[in-house]
Enzyme design. Structure first.
Site, PDB file in Angstrom:
ATOM      1  N   TYR A  99      11.162   9.106   0.742  1.00 47.17           N
ATOM      2  CA  TYR A  99      11.126   8.002  -0.220  1.00 47.17           C
ATOM      3  C   TYR A  99      11.745   8.322  -1.583  1.00 47.17           C
ATOM      4  O   TYR A  99      11.785   7.448  -2.451  1.00 47.17           O
ATOM      5  CB  TYR A  99       9.668   7.532  -0.407  1.00 47.17           C
ATOM      6  CG  TYR A  99       9.041   7.012   0.871  1.00 47.17           C
ATOM      7  CD1 TYR A  99       9.509   5.852   1.479  1.00 47.17           C
ATOM      8  CD2 TYR A  99       7.988   7.694   1.486  1.00 47.17           C
ATOM      9  CE1 TYR A  99       8.953   5.380   2.662  1.00 47.17           C
ATOM     10  CE2 TYR A  99       7.411   7.228   2.666  1.00 47.17           C
ATOM     11  CZ  TYR A  99       7.908   6.066   3.248  1.00 47.17           C
ATOM     12  OH  TYR A  99       7.359   5.597   4.425  1.00 47.17           O
ATOM     13  N   HIS A 118      12.744  -2.188   2.302  1.00 50.08           N
ATOM     14  CA  HIS A 118      12.181  -0.887   2.673  1.00 50.08           C
ATOM     15  C   HIS A 118      13.099   0.198   2.143  1.00 50.08           C
ATOM     16  O   HIS A 118      14.315   0.136   2.356  1.00 50.08           O
ATOM     17  CB  HIS A 118      12.043  -0.758   4.192  1.00 50.08           C
ATOM     18  CG  HIS A 118      11.167  -1.824   4.758  1.00 50.08           C
ATOM     19  ND1 HIS A 118       9.800  -1.798   4.611  1.00 50.08           N
ATOM     20  CD2 HIS A 118      11.467  -2.981   5.393  1.00 50.08           C
ATOM     21  CE1 HIS A 118       9.298  -2.890   5.153  1.00 50.08           C
ATOM     22  NE2 HIS A 118      10.286  -3.632   5.636  1.00 50.08           N
ATOM     23  N   ALA A 160       3.216  -0.343   4.903  1.00 53.09           N
ATOM     24  CA  ALA A 160       2.757  -0.358   6.305  1.00 53.09           C
ATOM     25  C   ALA A 160       2.264  -1.730   6.750  1.00 53.09           C
ATOM     26  O   ALA A 160       2.233  -2.015   7.957  1.00 53.09           O
ATOM     27  CB  ALA A 160       1.670   0.692   6.512  1.00 53.09           C
ATOM     28  N   ASN A 200       8.270  -5.189  -0.907  1.00 49.59           N
ATOM     29  CA  ASN A 200       8.152  -4.067   0.032  1.00 49.59           C
ATOM     30  C   ASN A 200       6.689  -4.032   0.492  1.00 49.59           C
ATOM     31  O   ASN A 200       5.813  -3.598  -0.242  1.00 49.59           O
ATOM     32  CB  ASN A 200       8.525  -2.748  -0.640  1.00 49.59           C
ATOM     33  CG  ASN A 200       8.493  -1.587   0.348  1.00 49.59           C
ATOM     34  OD1 ASN A 200       7.926  -1.698   1.434  1.00 49.59           O
ATOM     35  ND2 ASN A 200       9.101  -0.468  -0.027  1.00 49.59           N
ATOM     36  N   ARG A 229      13.176   5.398  12.397  1.00 47.64           N
ATOM     37  CA  ARG A 229      11.983   6.248  12.319  1.00 47.64           C
ATOM     38  C   ARG A 229      11.079   6.022  13.546  1.00 47.64           C
ATOM     39  O   ARG A 229      11.601   5.774  14.631  1.00 47.64           O
ATOM     40  CB  ARG A 229      11.260   5.973  10.989  1.00 47.64           C
ATOM     41  CG  ARG A 229      12.137   6.287   9.775  1.00 47.64           C
ATOM     42  CD  ARG A 229      11.427   6.018   8.461  1.00 47.64           C
ATOM     43  NE  ARG A 229      10.246   6.872   8.304  1.00 47.64           N
ATOM     44  CZ  ARG A 229       9.274   6.643   7.408  1.00 47.64           C
ATOM     45  NH1 ARG A 229       9.352   5.579   6.605  1.00 47.64           N
ATOM     46  NH2 ARG A 229       8.242   7.464   7.306  1.00 47.64           N
ATOM     47  N   GLU A 262      12.586  -8.981   1.971  1.00 48.63           N
ATOM     48  CA  GLU A 262      11.818  -7.798   2.390  1.00 48.63           C
ATOM     49  C   GLU A 262      12.661  -6.552   2.132  1.00 48.63           C
ATOM     50  O   GLU A 262      13.827  -6.499   2.512  1.00 48.63           O
ATOM     51  CB  GLU A 262      11.523  -7.961   3.892  1.00 48.63           C
ATOM     52  CG  GLU A 262      10.784  -6.805   4.532  1.00 48.63           C
ATOM     53  CD  GLU A 262      10.611  -7.030   6.046  1.00 48.63           C
ATOM     54  OE1 GLU A 262      10.794  -8.175   6.541  1.00 48.63           O
ATOM     55  OE2 GLU A 262      10.305  -6.044   6.736  1.00 48.63           O
ATOM     56  N   ARG A 283       4.767  10.970  -2.905  1.00 49.83           N
ATOM     57  CA  ARG A 283       4.632  10.741  -1.469  1.00 49.83           C
ATOM     58  C   ARG A 283       5.935  11.061  -0.719  1.00 49.83           C
ATOM     59  O   ARG A 283       6.969  10.440  -0.983  1.00 49.83           O
ATOM     60  CB  ARG A 283       4.305   9.255  -1.302  1.00 49.83           C
ATOM     61  CG  ARG A 283       4.276   8.761   0.091  1.00 49.83           C
ATOM     62  CD  ARG A 283       4.265   7.243   0.106  1.00 49.83           C
ATOM     63  NE  ARG A 283       4.081   6.805   1.468  1.00 49.83           N
ATOM     64  CZ  ARG A 283       4.297   5.569   1.884  1.00 49.83           C
ATOM     65  NH1 ARG A 283       4.685   4.640   1.031  1.00 49.83           N
ATOM     66  NH2 ARG A 283       4.134   5.260   3.134  1.00 49.83           N
ATOM     67  N   PRO A 319       0.789  -1.227   0.000  1.00 45.34           N
ATOM     68  CA  PRO A 319       0.000   0.000   0.000  1.00 45.34           C
ATOM     69  C   PRO A 319       0.828   1.287   0.000  1.00 45.34           C
ATOM     70  O   PRO A 319       1.872   1.362   0.648  1.00 45.34           O
ATOM     71  CB  PRO A 319      -0.823  -0.097   1.287  1.00 45.34           C
ATOM     72  CG  PRO A 319      -0.160  -1.137   2.108  1.00 45.34           C
ATOM     73  CD  PRO A 319       0.497  -2.082   1.161  1.00 45.34           C
ATOM     74  N   ASN A 320       0.325   2.238  -0.751  1.00 43.79           N
ATOM     75  CA  ASN A 320       0.868   3.603  -0.862  1.00 43.79           C
ATOM     76  C   ASN A 320       2.154   3.688  -1.693  1.00 43.79           C
ATOM     77  O   ASN A 320       2.629   4.790  -1.975  1.00 43.79           O
ATOM     78  CB  ASN A 320       1.098   4.242   0.525  1.00 43.79           C
ATOM     79  CG  ASN A 320      -0.191   4.366   1.297  1.00 43.79           C
ATOM     80  OD1 ASN A 320      -1.150   4.947   0.805  1.00 43.79           O
ATOM     81  ND2 ASN A 320      -0.236   3.803   2.495  1.00 43.79           N
TER      82      ASN A 320
END
Ligand code: DQA
Length: 142
Positions: free
Chosen positions: A23, A100, A77, A74, A107, A98, A18, A10-11
């Site tokens: 990012y 990111h 969230a 990725n 963060r 995975e 964004r 998502p996103n």
């Protein structure tokens, strides 16, 4: 020829728009094109999939069973709370790396937790878009 599935959750369709300070400025389409070209240079083929919907991502993971040599994923969230996606990764015989873009450990507290711990082959975080290429290497160098 080895086959890799590149999945984004998502996103991540909003990359380039964004929070560019976090990012970067690249769109998902341009990152996908880079990953495809990079993998081609290593004699591997990449299929790309992005969704904002948990069930669609679960279905894509199930469909990957027996069809890919690895998945670069990725989860966005979903990383921090989706046990359903963790179980889907655990359910298939395909190794998952995975990724990111941001350094999730530097963060907010909630980003330090990954429900994928223990079911993924490796985790790459904080290397920007290069992390996707590094994940391709992890799969192809196995
Ligand atoms: C992300 C980090 C997650 O915490 C966040 O929810 C994302 C993107 C990253 O690529 O850095 O959507 O997975």
């Amino acid at each position: 020829m080895k086959r890799i599935l590149l999945m984004n959750g998502p996103n991540l369709n909003m990359l380039g728009i964004r929070e560019p300070g976090v990012y970067g400025n690249d769109s998902l389409a341009s990152i996908e094109a880079e990953v495809v070209a990079y993998a081609e240079g290593r004699d591997a083929a990449v299929d790309c999939f992005q969704s904002n919907h948990e069930g669609d991502l679960i279905d894509r993971l199930h469909g990957a069973h027996g069809h890919y040599d690895g998945i670069v994923y990725n989860p966005g969230a979903h990383t921090h709370y989706s046990y359903a996606l963790r179980d889907a990764v655990a359910a298939i015989d395909v190794p998952v790396v995975e990724v990111h873009i941001s350094d999730v450990d530097a963060r907010e507290e909630f980003r330090k937790v990954s429900v994928f711990d223990g079911v993924v082959l490796a985790k790459i975080a904080g290397h920007g878009k290069k992390g996707y290429l590094e994940a391709v290497d992890v799969i192809l160098d196995r």
